[in-house]
Design a protein around this motif. Structure first.
Motif, PDB file in Angstrom:
ATOM      1  N   MET A 179      -0.218   2.552   0.908  1.00 46.21           N
ATOM      2  CA  MET A 179      -0.924   2.444  -0.345  1.00 46.21           C
ATOM      3  C   MET A 179      -2.335   2.993  -0.162  1.00 46.21           C
ATOM      4  O   MET A 179      -3.013   2.664   0.786  1.00 46.21           O
ATOM      5  CB  MET A 179      -0.979   0.972  -0.780  1.00 46.21           C
ATOM      6  CG  MET A 179      -1.775   0.777  -2.021  1.00 46.21           C
ATOM      7  SD  MET A 179      -2.045  -0.938  -2.523  1.00 46.21           S
ATOM      8  CE  MET A 179      -0.523  -1.719  -2.172  1.00 46.21           C
ATOM      9  N   ARG A 180      -2.733   3.841  -1.098  1.00 52.04           N
ATOM     10  CA  ARG A 180      -4.068   4.437  -1.036  1.00 52.04           C
ATOM     11  C   ARG A 180      -5.089   3.537  -1.737  1.00 52.04           C
ATOM     12  O   ARG A 180      -4.777   2.923  -2.752  1.00 52.04           O
ATOM     13  CB  ARG A 180      -4.067   5.788  -1.723  1.00 52.04           C
ATOM     14  CG  ARG A 180      -3.203   6.808  -1.024  1.00 52.04           C
ATOM     15  CD  ARG A 180      -3.231   8.112  -1.742  1.00 52.04           C
ATOM     16  NE  ARG A 180      -2.387   8.001  -2.941  1.00 52.04           N
ATOM     17  CZ  ARG A 180      -2.120   9.020  -3.740  1.00 52.04           C
ATOM     18  NH1 ARG A 180      -2.646  10.195  -3.492  1.00 52.04           N
ATOM     19  NH2 ARG A 180      -1.355   8.873  -4.783  1.00 52.04           N
ATOM     20  N   ASP A 227       0.828   5.455  -6.982  1.00 55.12           N
ATOM     21  CA  ASP A 227       1.204   4.626  -5.843  1.00 55.12           C
ATOM     22  C   ASP A 227       2.151   3.487  -6.199  1.00 55.12           C
ATOM     23  O   ASP A 227       2.370   2.597  -5.397  1.00 55.12           O
ATOM     24  CB  ASP A 227      -0.051   4.037  -5.181  1.00 55.12           C
ATOM     25  CG  ASP A 227      -0.795   5.073  -4.358  1.00 55.12           C
ATOM     26  OD1 ASP A 227      -0.183   6.094  -3.987  1.00 55.12           O
ATOM     27  OD2 ASP A 227      -1.977   4.858  -4.069  1.00 55.12           O
TER      28      ASP A 227
END
Length: 129
Positions: A1-2, A109
């Motif tokens: 996950m960014r 995401d």
């Protein structure tokens, strides 16, 4: 996950640059002048103008107006480097209040709809260090 800031770097800043380059072109500036003013390459300016880079995000009328004013002030030589950085940050902050970053983060995401971690969220709070 960014983290949300990565969304800003990958999507928001390129779109700001794209809109800014188009405004400067509309004001009569050449691509070379725009590249020097924004401290980016002339091929990058070409890609921004032709929507090969920094497109697909719709800004509000308020954000577009900030970008137009920014472009005029740039063309008129009213901003130094710190003024340019400050204006980009102001525009980015405006975009965050519109929760565009949160929407992109959820879309790119697959973040749960009830997530409140993005910087645009009203419920987000940074604890003191």
């Amino acid at each position: 996950m960014r983290p949300p800031c990565e969304i800003v770097v990958w999507y928001i800043i390129p779109t700001i640059r794209s809109e800014l380059a188009k405004e400067l072109l509309n004001l009569g500036m050449k691509q070379k002048e725009i590249s020097e003013l924004l401290d980016i390459t002339q091929p990058a300016v070409s890609q921004y103008i032709s929507d090969k880079r920094g497109h697909g995000i719709k800004f509000t009328d308020e954000t577009h107006e900030l970008i137009k004013i920014f472009a005029k002030d740039l063309k008129d030589g009213k901003l130094d480097q710190s003024g340019i950085i400050s204006r980009i940050c102001d525009i980015c902050r405006q975009i965050k209040t519109e929760e565009i970053v949160c929407q992109l983060h959820k879309e790119k995401d697959n973040i749960p709809l009830n997530c409140n971690a993005c910087v645009g969220s009203n419920t987000h709070h940074i604890p003191p260090l």
